[in-house]
Design an enzyme around this catalytic site. Structure first.
Site, PDB file in Angstrom:
ATOM      1  N   ARG A  35       0.848  -1.217   0.000  1.00  0.00           N
ATOM      2  CA  ARG A  35       0.000   0.000   0.000  1.00  0.00           C
ATOM      3  C   ARG A  35       0.868   1.245   0.000  1.00  0.00           C
ATOM      4  NH1 ARG A  35      -1.900   2.067   4.473  1.00  0.00           N
ATOM      5  NH2 ARG A  35      -2.167   0.058   5.500  1.00  0.00           N
ATOM      6  N   TYR A  88     -16.710  14.892 -16.044  1.00  0.00           N
ATOM      7  CA  TYR A  88     -17.218  13.521 -15.885  1.00  0.00           C
ATOM      8  C   TYR A  88     -18.240  13.519 -14.735  1.00  0.00           C
ATOM      9  CZ  TYR A  88     -17.227   8.621 -14.526  1.00  0.00           C
ATOM     10  OH  TYR A  88     -17.613   7.359 -14.184  1.00  0.00           O
ATOM     11  N   ASP A 159      -7.603  17.005 -15.619  1.00  0.00           N
ATOM     12  CA  ASP A 159      -7.903  15.607 -15.926  1.00  0.00           C
ATOM     13  C   ASP A 159      -7.644  15.438 -17.426  1.00  0.00           C
ATOM     14  OD1 ASP A 159      -9.139  13.247 -16.747  1.00  0.00           O
ATOM     15  OD2 ASP A 159     -10.754  13.391 -15.276  1.00  0.00           O
ATOM     16  N   LYS A 184      -8.767   4.128 -19.142  1.00  0.00           N
ATOM     17  CA  LYS A 184      -9.133   4.499 -20.510  1.00  0.00           C
ATOM     18  C   LYS A 184      -7.946   4.301 -21.471  1.00  0.00           C
ATOM     19  CE  LYS A 184     -13.028   5.361 -18.589  1.00  0.00           C
ATOM     20  NZ  LYS A 184     -12.907   6.031 -17.359  1.00  0.00           N
TER      21      LYS A 184
HETATM   22  N1  PLP Z   1     -12.208  11.226 -15.581  1.00  0.00           N
HETATM   23  C1  PLP Z   1     -12.819  11.066 -16.762  1.00  0.00           C
HETATM   24  C2  PLP Z   1     -12.675  12.133 -17.797  1.00  0.00           C
HETATM   25  C3  PLP Z   1     -13.596   9.927 -17.018  1.00  0.00           C
HETATM   26  O1  PLP Z   1     -14.219   9.792 -18.196  1.00  0.00           O
HETATM   27  C4  PLP Z   1     -13.708   8.944 -16.003  1.00  0.00           C
HETATM   28  C5  PLP Z   1     -14.500   7.705 -16.215  1.00  0.00           C
HETATM   29  O2  PLP Z   1     -15.139   7.532 -17.231  1.00  0.00           O
HETATM   30  C6  PLP Z   1     -13.057   9.152 -14.790  1.00  0.00           C
HETATM   31  C7  PLP Z   1     -12.309  10.292 -14.612  1.00  0.00           C
HETATM   32  C8  PLP Z   1     -13.141   8.145 -13.678  1.00  0.00           C
HETATM   33  O3  PLP Z   1     -12.258   7.111 -13.919  1.00  0.00           O
HETATM   34  P1  PLP Z   1     -12.447   5.644 -13.293  1.00  0.00           P
HETATM   35  O4  PLP Z   1     -13.674   5.067 -13.935  1.00  0.00           O
HETATM   36  O5  PLP Z   1     -11.181   4.945 -13.671  1.00  0.00           O
HETATM   37  O6  PLP Z   1     -12.611   5.804 -11.838  1.00  0.00           O
END
Ligand code: PLP
Length: 370
Positions: A35, A88, A159, A184
């Site tokens: 961890r 998101y 992000d 992704k």
């Molecule tokens: N940020 C974006 C732009 C996303 O599209 C997503 C999920 O689709 C996330 C964060 C969250 O990621 P995770 O599903 O790996 O927790």
């Protein structure tokens, strides 16, 4: 050649004094407990730091693990952040509903309303945006946002999931922290959940402390899969960007489609920024409005044969989601309107299939439900 997978959760020591010293140091004095640090996860973090051009990176069990840890590390009760509205769905609900329970609040502004953002930044703790906004793929003006954050003396947190470092490195445009859902494009094969935060070692230290205290750590096997994904990242992103542009152009010509959103279409308001920040490429994700609203959008998706209805993006296979019904269910009717999400809006993540096959699948499903 292939990276080693070290799945050990703990590490033994030859003597108790070395064990005690390493435990106090937590990192940098040998591996103690996974961890805190693990060799395979370290290799994944080093690769991400290299790709994003940062000193260090900290890996997480998911993108949301990474995002929530950044807010918890940088903010305390009584703090306020500014975020672009094009987010998101779970990031939005984290800021809108969960963090306020711990005294951290958010002001939301449209990504291109720089006057409102500048005003909101007074007294704020950080500015947060997505390089390519969710779900209508608008490109944020990172240099401008970074300048506004810098004037306010706060970090810009980006992000970069939709763009990936193959298209854009936000640090080069003034961001202080870059986050990915590694689920992704980084992973790229629909087989891992992961997240990562890239920043300077100093900025990352409190984020790593949150990871150690709360435990949203990336599993070694997922780090190993992530390293496998990184090896083909530029090839996959290039291919899905080229195909996505062809698909976007084909959809633009189709009568059953009301609007197509894709950054490198000449008609897109993001066209200039896609040129300036992403080398003219638009990424693997596009959005479009099906004429006929929610009902037609549903029937159209049901009629697709090659493209699968599934909630992710950036992988080998093309996936489609109905934004109001799947990715943005956290938003109420008014919030959907202010985020510009109509009832017929579909988000398509373009994979590595033949472009002609994808266009044929989309047009056949539109014709069958027209
Ligand atoms: N940020 C974006 C732009 C996303 O599209 C997503 C999920 O689709 C996330 C964060 C969250 O990621 P995770 O599903 O790996 O927790």
């Amino acid at each position: 050649m292939a990276p080693l997978l070290d799945s050990s959760s703990t590490y033994s020591f030859s003597d108790t004094a070395t064990f005690a010293r390493a435990s106090r140091a937590k990192t940098g004095a040998g591996y103690v407990y996974s961890r805190w640090a693990n060799p395979t996860v370290d290799a994944f973090e080093a690769a991400l730091a290299d790709l994003e051009g940062t000193e260090a990176a900290e890996a997480f069990a998911s993108g949301m693990g990474a995002i929530s840890s950044v807010f918890l590390a940088l903010c305390s009760s009584g703090d306020r952040v500014v975020a672009t509205r094009q987010l998101y769905g779970n990031t939005y609900s984290l800021l809108q509903e969960r963090l306020p329970r711990y005294g951290i609040t958010a002001t939301f502004c449209d990504h291109d309303d720089h006057t409102a953002i500048a005003a909101a930044l007074r007294g704020a703790k950080l500015l947060y945006c997505e390089t390519i906004g969710n779900p209508k793929v608008q490109v944020a003006d990172l240099p401008h946002l970074a300048a506004l954050a810098s004037e306010a003396g706060i970090p810009l947190v980006v992000d970069n999931t939709f763009a990936s470092p193959a298209l854009c490195r936000p640090i080069a445009h003034g961001a202080s922290i870059v986050i990915h859902s590694a689920t992704k494009f980084i992973g790229g094969h629909h087989d891992l959940l992961g997240g990562v935060v890239c920043a300077s070692a100093q900025m990352l230290e409190p984020v790593a402390e949150v990871a150690r205290d709360l435990g949203p750590t990336l599993a070694p096997f997922n780090a190993w899969l992530g390293l496998r994904g990184i090896a083909t990242l530029p090839l996959r992103v290039e291919r899905s960007s080229t195909t996505a542009l062809k698909v976007a152009r084909a959809l633009q010509r189709y009568d059953g489609i009301e609007a197509v959103y894709y950054p490198s279409l000449e008609s897109s308001p993001s066209y200039r920024l896609a040129g300036a920040l992403m080398g003219g490429r638009g990424g693997g994700t596009l959005a479009f409005e099906v004429r006929g609203g929610r009902e037609r959008a549903g029937a159209f998706q049901d009629a697709l044969e090659l493209i699968l209805p599934a909630a992710s993006l950036g992988g080998t296979h093309s996936l489609i989601v109905h934004a109001a019904g799947v990715t943005h269910t956290q938003l109420g009717p008014d919030e959907l309107v202010s985020a510009g999400i109509s009832e017929g809006l579909c988000r398509l993540s373009v994979g590595l299939e033949d472009p002609g096959d994808l266009i044929a699948d989309l047009t056949a499903a539109l014709a069958a439900t027209g």
